[in-house]
Design a protein around this motif. Structure first.
Motif, PDB file in Angstrom:
ATOM      1  N   ARG A  73      -2.977   0.559  -8.826  1.00 58.11           N
ATOM      2  CA  ARG A  73      -2.409   1.350  -7.726  1.00 58.11           C
ATOM      3  C   ARG A  73      -2.579   0.638  -6.385  1.00 58.11           C
ATOM      4  N   LEU A  74      -3.730   0.026  -6.151  1.00 58.60           N
ATOM      5  CA  LEU A  74      -3.950  -0.720  -4.911  1.00 58.60           C
ATOM      6  C   LEU A  74      -2.984  -1.888  -4.816  1.00 58.60           C
TER       7      LEU A  74
ATOM      8  N   GLN B  76      -0.010  -2.078  -6.113  1.00 60.77           N
ATOM      9  CA  GLN B  76       1.323  -1.566  -5.821  1.00 60.77           C
ATOM     10  C   GLN B  76       1.497  -1.273  -4.329  1.00 60.77           C
ATOM     11  N   ARG B  77       0.413  -0.817  -3.681  1.00 63.76           N
ATOM     12  CA  ARG B  77       0.480  -0.532  -2.249  1.00 63.76           C
ATOM     13  C   ARG B  77       0.327  -1.791  -1.395  1.00 63.76           C
ATOM     14  N   SER B  78      -0.464  -2.757  -1.872  1.00 58.32           N
ATOM     15  CA  SER B  78      -0.806  -3.927  -1.054  1.00 58.32           C
ATOM     16  C   SER B  78       0.018  -5.161  -1.385  1.00 58.32           C
TER      17      SER B  78
ATOM     18  N   ARG C 210      -8.059   3.987  -2.859  1.00 55.73           N
ATOM     19  CA  ARG C 210      -7.112   5.086  -3.021  1.00 55.73           C
ATOM     20  C   ARG C 210      -6.482   5.462  -1.676  1.00 55.73           C
ATOM     21  N   ASP C 211      -5.224   5.778  -1.710  1.00 55.83           N
ATOM     22  CA  ASP C 211      -4.540   6.258  -0.517  1.00 55.83           C
ATOM     23  C   ASP C 211      -5.138   7.609  -0.129  1.00 55.83           C
TER      24      ASP C 211
ATOM     25  N   GLU D 226      -0.280   9.306  -9.729  1.00 54.27           N
ATOM     26  CA  GLU D 226      -1.515   8.693  -9.237  1.00 54.27           C
ATOM     27  C   GLU D 226      -2.708   9.642  -9.344  1.00 54.27           C
TER      28      GLU D 226
ATOM     29  N   ASP E 262     -12.232   8.687  -3.527  1.00 49.02           N
ATOM     30  CA  ASP E 262     -11.886   7.290  -3.774  1.00 49.02           C
ATOM     31  C   ASP E 262     -12.449   6.876  -5.134  1.00 49.02           C
TER      32      ASP E 262
ATOM     33  N   SER F 201      -4.438   8.789 -12.624  1.00 50.05           N
ATOM     34  CA  SER F 201      -4.384   7.366 -12.990  1.00 50.05           C
ATOM     35  C   SER F 201      -5.567   6.935 -13.834  1.00 50.05           C
TER      36      SER F 201
ATOM     37  N   SER G 252      -3.102  10.652  -0.861  1.00 50.03           N
ATOM     38  CA  SER G 252      -2.599  10.903  -2.216  1.00 50.03           C
ATOM     39  C   SER G 252      -3.165  12.193  -2.783  1.00 50.03           C
TER      40      SER G 252
END
Length: 385
Positions: free
Chosen positions: A119-120, A122-124, A180-181, A323, A67, A326, A184
């Motif tokens: 990135r967070l 974009q996911r959330s 982080r996912d 990602e 993470d 990133s 990923s």
């Protein structure tokens, strides 16, 4: 505002507070303890030189971790630890070492935080620009109160403000969510400087807009370094100068707050081109030594000239890289911005000495080159990014 967005917003609100203290009062405190003007210049340059060498490598380490939060928290904790003992330094050499240690770790993990938050988001389902605006708000708040606190408590107020706000930044960083996912892909490839994944992504049409954005960004560092001197020479009062500086930061923050309404209407390279156009207009106006009402307009243009170039570049490289790299990619872009700023600001000084306010034509020229590089990229590759 969902929980992940609230947590990162709270962190960004504190992120630039220590920097605000240093901008507002570090030179005064250094003068108080007997550090000369030339030594102050070295102190300001030293962390930038260190971070130029190491930021990409910190990004590579962060990309390999489970993470990104781990790297962010370690960097901020190291900075806070050394900031707590900064006041023990009393000679130029010890102050230089302490300053580099107290500032560099936080600077190096800055691009990691940016990459992780993009990135967070974009996911959330939230915009990085909106979060980043609260960073500017926190900077403005501390800029406004530092001078008053120093007047009340004396020059050494700088020490406990800098140390305390550095510690506060660690506390808000501790409460960051998982950034982080877990599913990923991680970066695994080697490379002397850049990983294989990032080198493959940085094709010419990708690299040109990043360099262009860096050029446009660098002209704003000229403004930071010389605007107060230019306006003071015009006879503008210190209070009005402070208002003009705050106005630009406020305009920048408003655009960032509204960023989610901007990023989906324009491609990243379109925003870079627009940022360059507004920068050319802004710096051309500066050559005429305009009156305060026109300077208000000049400063309000920060909303577009700076924000479109800065966030446009960040989003462009985020869209063009995986990602798994990133943090390294954002670190690379940060180094481009720092390198451009160093050379452009150094070049502006002698030009300003000879030509005065007409030197801002140089800023306009640099912005035009940034636009031109982005336009060439569009000629090479016309995809919708």
């Amino acid at each position: 505002m969902n929980k992940p967005q609230f947590a990162v917003t709270r962190f960004y609100f504190t992120l630039f507070m220590p920097a605000a203290v240093t901008v507002a009062y570090l030179p005064i405190w250094l003068d108080h303890i007997g550090i000369t003007e030339s030594q102050i210049g070295v102190l300001n340059a030293a962390p930038m030189a260190i971070t130029l060498l190491l930021t990409v490598f910190v990004g590579r380490i962060a990309d390999k971790a489970t993470d990104w939060k781990q790297t962010i928290l370690i960097g901020q904790a190291l900075a806070a630890l050394f900031a707590a003992f900064f006041g023990l330094a009393d000679t130029f050499v010890t102050v230089l070492i302490a300053w580099v240690l107290a500032v560099s770790p936080a600077i190096m993990v800055g691009p990691v935080a940016d990459a992780a938050t993009i990135r967070l988001g974009q996911r959330s389902g939230f915009s990085f620009g909106t979060v980043r605006a609260w960073g500017t708000a926190g900077f403005l708040l501390i800029s406004l109160v530092t001078g008053y606190l120093a007047d009340w408590f004396g020059p050494n107020a700088f020490l406990w403000l800098f140390g305390g706000l550095s510690a506060l930044r660690v506390v808000t960083g501790y409460y960051l969510p998982v950034m982080r996912d877990p599913a990923s892909k991680r970066s695994t490839s080697g490379g002397a400087i850049l990983t294989k994944e990032l080198r493959q992504a940085l094709r010419l049409w990708v690299l040109l807009p990043l360099i262009g954005a860096s050029f446009i960004f660098s002209t704003h560092m000229i403004m930071n370094g010389f605007s107060a001197l230019v306006w003071s020479n015009q006879g503008i009062s210190a209070g009005t100068i402070g208002f003009l500086i705050a106005l630009a930061a406020g305009a920048e923050a408003v655009t960032m707050l509204l960023w989610k309404h901007v990023e989906f209407r324009f491609t990243a390279r379109s925003l870079l081109m627009l940022g360059g156009a507004f920068a050319i207009l802004r710096w051309t106006l500066m050559t005429f030594e305009p009156s305060v009402p026109v300077l208000v307009l000049v400063q309000l243009l920060q909303a577009f000239s700076f924000t479109f170039a800065y966030l446009g570049g960040m989003y462009f490289i985020a869209k063009r890289t995986d990602e798994s790299v990133s943090a390294e990619a954002q670190g690379f872009f940060a180094i481009l911005m720092q390198t451009s700023s160093i050379f452009v600001v150094m070049a502006f000084g002698p030009i300003f000495k000879v030509f005065g306010s007409d030197a801002f034509f140089f800023s306009a020229l640099v912005s035009f080159v940034g636009m031109a590089l982005t336009f060439v990229s569009l000629l090479i590759q016309k995809d919708q990014t």
